[in-house]
Design a protein around this motif. Structure first.
Motif, mmCIF file in Angstrom:
data_model
loop_
_atom_site.group_PDB
_atom_site.id
_atom_site.type_symbol
_atom_site.label_atom_id
_atom_site.label_comp_id
_atom_site.label_asym_id
_atom_site.label_seq_id
_atom_site.Cartn_x
_atom_site.Cartn_y
_atom_site.Cartn_z
ATOM 1 N N ARG A 110 42.407 39.803 30.711
ATOM 2 C CA ARG A 110 41.074 40.225 31.149
ATOM 3 C C ARG A 110 40.115 39.045 31.164
ATOM 4 N NH1 ARG A 110 36.933 44.629 28.485
ATOM 5 N NH2 ARG A 110 35.298 44.254 29.993
ATOM 6 N N ARG A 111 40.190 38.203 30.131
ATOM 7 C CA ARG A 111 39.321 37.032 30.071
ATOM 8 C C ARG A 111 39.612 36.095 31.245
ATOM 9 N NH1 ARG A 111 40.292 34.594 24.891
ATOM 10 N NH2 ARG A 111 39.261 36.444 24.104
ATOM 11 N N GLN A 139 37.005 35.163 34.340
ATOM 12 C CA GLN A 139 36.661 33.787 34.685
ATOM 13 C C GLN A 139 36.932 33.513 36.162
ATOM 14 O OE1 GLN A 139 38.913 31.411 31.944
ATOM 15 N NE2 GLN A 139 37.440 31.689 30.279
ATOM 16 N N LYS A 140 38.047 34.025 36.669
ATOM 17 C CA LYS A 140 38.384 33.815 38.077
ATOM 18 C C LYS A 140 37.375 34.521 38.984
ATOM 19 C CE LYS A 140 42.108 34.179 41.401
ATOM 20 N NZ LYS A 140 43.493 34.538 41.636
ATOM 21 N N LEU A 141 37.033 35.756 38.657
ATOM 22 C CA LEU A 141 36.058 36.494 39.464
ATOM 23 C C LEU A 141 34.681 35.839 39.402
ATOM 24 C CD1 LEU A 141 37.078 40.172 38.679
ATOM 25 C CD2 LEU A 141 37.453 38.917 40.795
ATOM 26 N N ASP A 142 34.300 35.333 38.230
ATOM 27 C CA ASP A 142 33.016 34.642 38.112
ATOM 28 C C ASP A 142 32.995 33.378 38.957
ATOM 29 O OD1 ASP A 142 31.949 36.546 36.465
ATOM 30 O OD2 ASP A 142 32.324 35.436 34.605
ATOM 31 N N SER A 143 34.114 32.656 39.013
ATOM 32 C CA SER A 143 34.134 31.427 39.805
ATOM 33 C C SER A 143 34.135 31.728 41.303
ATOM 34 C CB SER A 143 35.350 30.573 39.437
ATOM 35 O OG SER A 143 36.542 31.198 39.862
ATOM 36 N N GLU A 144 34.728 32.842 41.712
ATOM 37 C CA GLU A 144 34.788 33.179 43.134
ATOM 38 C C GLU A 144 33.533 33.892 43.622
ATOM 39 O OE1 GLU A 144 38.327 35.330 44.090
ATOM 40 O OE2 GLU A 144 39.646 33.733 43.385
ATOM 41 N N TYR A 145 32.975 34.769 42.819
ATOM 42 C CA TYR A 145 31.860 35.608 43.260
ATOM 43 C C TYR A 145 30.564 35.355 42.516
ATOM 44 C CZ TYR A 145 35.560 38.183 45.579
ATOM 45 O OH TYR A 145 36.619 38.523 46.365
ATOM 46 N N GLY A 146 30.570 34.473 41.546
ATOM 47 C CA GLY A 146 29.370 34.202 40.763
ATOM 48 C C GLY A 146 29.300 35.086 39.537
#
Length: 62
Positions: A34-35, A39-46
């Motif tokens: 989940r972590r 992190q991946k979603l935050d880097s792709e979508y902010g």
């Protein structure tokens, strides 16, 4: 030779212990996954916007 009832009793205890151990391992693995996904979603979508939680007692009734 062990009697069948004793064998079933101790195998049940062993199976319960293994289930608890497997559950704890999976809990750790899922938290790590989940972590990584966050992190991946935050880097792709902010970064996600943090919305304040509303207290149900403060909400207006309809």
């Amino acid at each position: 030779m062990m009697r069948q009832d004793i064998l079933l009793f101790y195998s049940g205890i062993l199976l319960s212990g293994l289930s608890l151990l497997f559950g704890m391992v999976m809990l750790v693995v899922l938290r790590i996954k989940r972590r990584q996904l966050d992190q991946k979603l935050d880097s792709e979508y902010g970064e996600r916007e943090k919305r304040p939680r509303k207290n149900p007692a403060e909400q207006e009734s309809v």
